[in-house]
Design an enzyme around this catalytic site. Structure first.
Site, short mmCIF file in Angstrom:
data_model
loop_
_atom_site.label_atom_id
_atom_site.label_comp_id
_atom_site.label_asym_id
_atom_site.label_seq_id
_atom_site.Cartn_x
_atom_site.Cartn_y
_atom_site.Cartn_z
CG ASN A 1 -0.44 0.02 2.51
OD1 ASN A 1 0.71 -0.38 2.70
ND2 ASN A 1 -1.19 0.49 3.47
CD GLU B 1 5.37 -0.18 13.08
OE1 GLU B 1 4.24 0.31 13.27
OE2 GLU B 1 6.29 -0.08 13.90
CB CYS C 1 -1.78 0.80 8.41
SG CYS C 1 -0.56 2.10 8.26
CD GLU D 1 8.19 0.89 10.25
OE1 GLU D 1 7.27 1.34 9.55
OE2 GLU D 1 8.98 0.00 9.87
P1 NAD Z 1 0.35 -9.10 4.19
O1 NAD Z 1 0.53 -9.45 5.62
O2 NAD Z 1 -0.46 -9.99 3.35
O3 NAD Z 1 1.78 -9.01 3.47
C1 NAD Z 1 2.81 -8.14 3.89
C2 NAD Z 1 4.14 -8.69 3.41
O4 NAD Z 1 4.44 -9.89 4.12
C3 NAD Z 1 4.18 -9.07 1.94
O5 NAD Z 1 5.45 -8.78 1.40
C4 NAD Z 1 3.93 -10.57 1.98
O6 NAD Z 1 4.42 -11.22 0.85
C5 NAD Z 1 4.69 -10.96 3.24
N1 NAD Z 1 4.25 -12.17 3.93
C6 NAD Z 1 3.00 -12.71 3.97
N2 NAD Z 1 3.00 -13.81 4.75
C7 NAD Z 1 4.25 -13.97 5.21
C8 NAD Z 1 4.89 -14.92 6.08
N3 NAD Z 1 4.21 -15.94 6.60
N4 NAD Z 1 6.19 -14.76 6.37
C9 NAD Z 1 6.89 -13.72 5.87
N5 NAD Z 1 6.36 -12.81 5.03
C10 NAD Z 1 5.06 -12.92 4.72
O7 NAD Z 1 -0.19 -7.62 4.14
P2 NAD Z 1 -0.62 -6.74 2.88
O8 NAD Z 1 -1.93 -7.19 2.37
O9 NAD Z 1 0.52 -6.67 1.90
O10 NAD Z 1 -0.75 -5.29 3.53
C11 NAD Z 1 -1.91 -4.83 4.15
C12 NAD Z 1 -1.76 -4.89 5.65
O11 NAD Z 1 -0.63 -4.13 6.06
C13 NAD Z 1 -2.94 -4.27 6.39
O12 NAD Z 1 -3.28 -5.09 7.48
C14 NAD Z 1 -2.40 -2.93 6.86
O13 NAD Z 1 -3.05 -2.40 8.00
C15 NAD Z 1 -0.98 -3.29 7.15
N6 NAD Z 1 -0.14 -2.09 7.16
C16 NAD Z 1 0.34 -1.65 8.38
C17 NAD Z 1 1.10 -0.50 8.45
C18 NAD Z 1 1.64 0.01 9.75
O14 NAD Z 1 2.58 0.78 9.74
N7 NAD Z 1 1.08 -0.38 10.89
C19 NAD Z 1 1.36 0.21 7.27
C20 NAD Z 1 0.85 -0.27 6.06
C21 NAD Z 1 0.11 -1.42 6.03
#
Ligand code: NAD
Length: 498
Positions: free
Chosen positions: A155, A253, A287, A464
């Site tokens: 995102n 995060e 997020c 962060e």
């Molecule tokens: P996601 O958890 O599906 O994926 C995030 C990353 O992790 C990707 O690169 C994915 O390939 C990898 N991944 C997935 N499973 C994994 C595993 N088992 N081991 C290691 N890596 C793995 O999330 P998304 O759909 O890409 O992003 C959306 C989410 O991110 C939402 O929940 C959003 O709130 C959160 N987000 C949080 C912040 C914050 O700063 N708190 C900022 C942006 C997005």
């Protein structure tokens, strides 16, 4: 509308652009059209191992490079990002789908972070304190840790990697970066900038591929000492569990379920603008997006009526089209998940005031900006992260009740209050349980020189950005220099003499 077709990117390992060892590829899809725009390596554990080896080899000389010199390279990164801002933003509007002004903001965040962290090269402050013994000096300084694994979501395809890679590098670590599978080409474009800025080979490595394969291999690799992860709470839990067996340092995060509270004395024009921006900006895929609106009963009807009108006016379309207010959602699975929540909201007794429908445009993944009314705080749409353009309206009779509702979710990222009353503002600042608090501003809009992160299921307590980012990527080394020429025993000689 654009020229991005048939693109091909490779992994970047030890300063070389290489395909996956298996020879497999995966596609990157443009969310506004559903068309394939390019391909990247579908890597696996072997590629991760090669990247970690390169990062480990580069660590020895990078950690010995003076921090101000490391900073000079990051200053060049900042300048190159400035030069490429428009080009990167346009590519982001295509590969990720956000509207161009927001894509520019995403790149700007990385520029700001690069200047901030480059400046840290001449600070990285430690603490000097007095010894309890004579002729003895003590201080504590930040030491690099080793190879850092960086795993990011789609995102904020440039901004989020910048929040991790830049502080990791300035502290003297080397990095293996796994970008999200939906925006891997932007990840590669970001890495190219470091290469061009003169970062030595092996200091930053890129491996693209599925989270369950590449991400997991990175988390499980014994030579990766730190994992910095941003993504869903569900994936974060898996990462933390896998890393725990090796006692790795992990920064998480994760998700959010953020709210804006509008009181009866609020400036409603301002609040309306902020709600629209926070709920539907980035198509609700932040997020920090506002997904709950808690309205004081006295202004509920008037505000809801105005909100319905404003939401209806939002125009869906391609991120590159200047007429577009709201771009696509990231992929077909996200579209299905978002639409399922409309059904759930209705089953639970909520009313759909606007939207609630997939917008068909012949291939793209679009969802109409949606308002749910009559939502009770315990409804699933008020508790679970939807990550789409959907806003739940909840009514409260007082500030105290509204704060209680705000704090009643598993997450704790961002909360916002609209009021003209300074006493109410300070009460909310004290009582909101989230990591970010906004007064008379929506839930989005963090600045890079302030700590960023959330409480409860939003993370594991790390922050962060700003000076706090350095805590994830360095360890404190405490130094005692005894120049008395005799053995002075702390706690013993001092107290015996007294
Ligand atoms: P996601 O958890 O599906 O994926 C995030 C990353 O992790 C990707 O690169 C994915 O390939 C990898 N991944 C997935 N499973 C994994 C595993 N088992 N081991 C290691 N890596 C793995 O999330 P998304 O759909 O890409 O992003 C959306 C989410 O991110 C939402 O929940 C959003 O709130 C959160 N987000 C949080 C912040 C914050 O700063 N708190 C900022 C942006 C997005």
């Amino acid at each position: 509308m654009h020229e991005y077709r048939n693109l091909e990117y490779r992994n970047y390992i030890g300063g070389q652009w290489v395909p996956a060892q298996s020879g497999e590829w995966m596609e990157s899809i443009e969310p506004a059209t559903g068309q394939v725009i390019g391909r990247v390596p579908k890597s696996g554990p072997d590629d991760v191992a090669a990247a970690v080896e390169a990062a480990k080899a580069a660590f020895e000389s990078w950690r010995l490079t003076p921090a101000p010199k490391r900073g000079e390279i990051l200053f060049r990164v900042a300048r190159l990002l400035e030069e490429r801002k428009e080009e990167l933003a346009r590519f982001m509007a295509v590969e990720m789908g956000k509207v161009l002004p927001e894509a520019r903001g995403d790149v700007q965040e990385a520029i700001d972070m690069a200047y901030y962290m480059a400046g840290e090269g001449r600070r990285l402050f430690g603490k000097t304190v007095h010894s309890e013994l004579p002729n003895k000096s003590c201080w504590s300084e930040r030491a690099p840790i080793g190879v850092v694994g960086v795993i990011t979501p789609w995102n904020f395809p440039i901004a989020i990697p910048s929040w991790k890679i830049l502080p990791a590098l300035i502290c003297g670590n080397t990095v293996v970066f796994k970008p999200a599978s939906d925006t891997p080409m932007l990840g590669a474009e970001f890495v190219k900038i470091f290469e061009e800025a003169g970062l030595p080979p092996g200091v930053l490595n890129l491996v693209t591929g599925p989270g369950g394969r590449v991400g997991q291999a990175l988390v499980e690799h014994p030579d990766v000492k730190v994992i910095s992860f941003t993504g869903s709470t569900e994936s974060g839990r898996q990462v933390a569990t896998a890393a725990a067996t090796q006692l790795k340092k992990v920064a998480l995060e994760l998700g959010g379920k953020n709210a804006i509270l509008v009181m009866d004395d609020a400036n409603l024009d301002l609040a309306l603008e902020a709600v629209i921006w926070s709920a539907f900006g980035t198509t609700g895929q932040r997020c920090t997006a506002c997904s709950r609106l808690i309205l004081h009963r006295a202004i509920k009807d008037e505000f809801t009526e105005r909100l319905v009108e404003a939401t209806r006016r939002l125009k869906l379309g391609h991120g590159l089209d200047p007429e577009t207010d709201v771009g696509p959602v990231i992929n077909a699975a996200a579209l299905r998940k978002i639409h399922a929540y409309t059904g759930i909201a209705q089953q639970e007794g909520a009313t759909v005031l606007v939207g609630g429908r997939v917008w068909e445009n012949g291939g793209g993944f679009f969802y109409e900006p949606t308002l749910f009314d009559g939502v009770a705080p315990h409804f699933r749409v008020a508790q679970e992260e939807i990550f789409g353009p959907c806003l739940s309206i909840i009514t409260a009779d007082s500030l105290e009740e509204a704060i209680k509702i705000n704090n009643s979710v598993a997450y704790g990222l961002s909360s916002s209050l609209f009021t003209q009353d300074v006493n109410r503002a300070f009460q909310a600042i004290r009582d909101f349980s989230s990591g970010l608090v906004y007064i008379n501003h929506g839930t989005i809009g963090a600045e890079t020189h302030l700590p960023f992160g959330g409480t409860n299921d939003t993370g594991n307590g790390t922050r962060e950005a700003a000076w706090t980012a350095l805590d994830t990527f360095s360890e404190w080394k405490t130094v005692y220099v005894d120049w008395s020429g005799r053995l002075q025993r702390a706690q013993i000689d001092t107290h015996d003499e007294a």
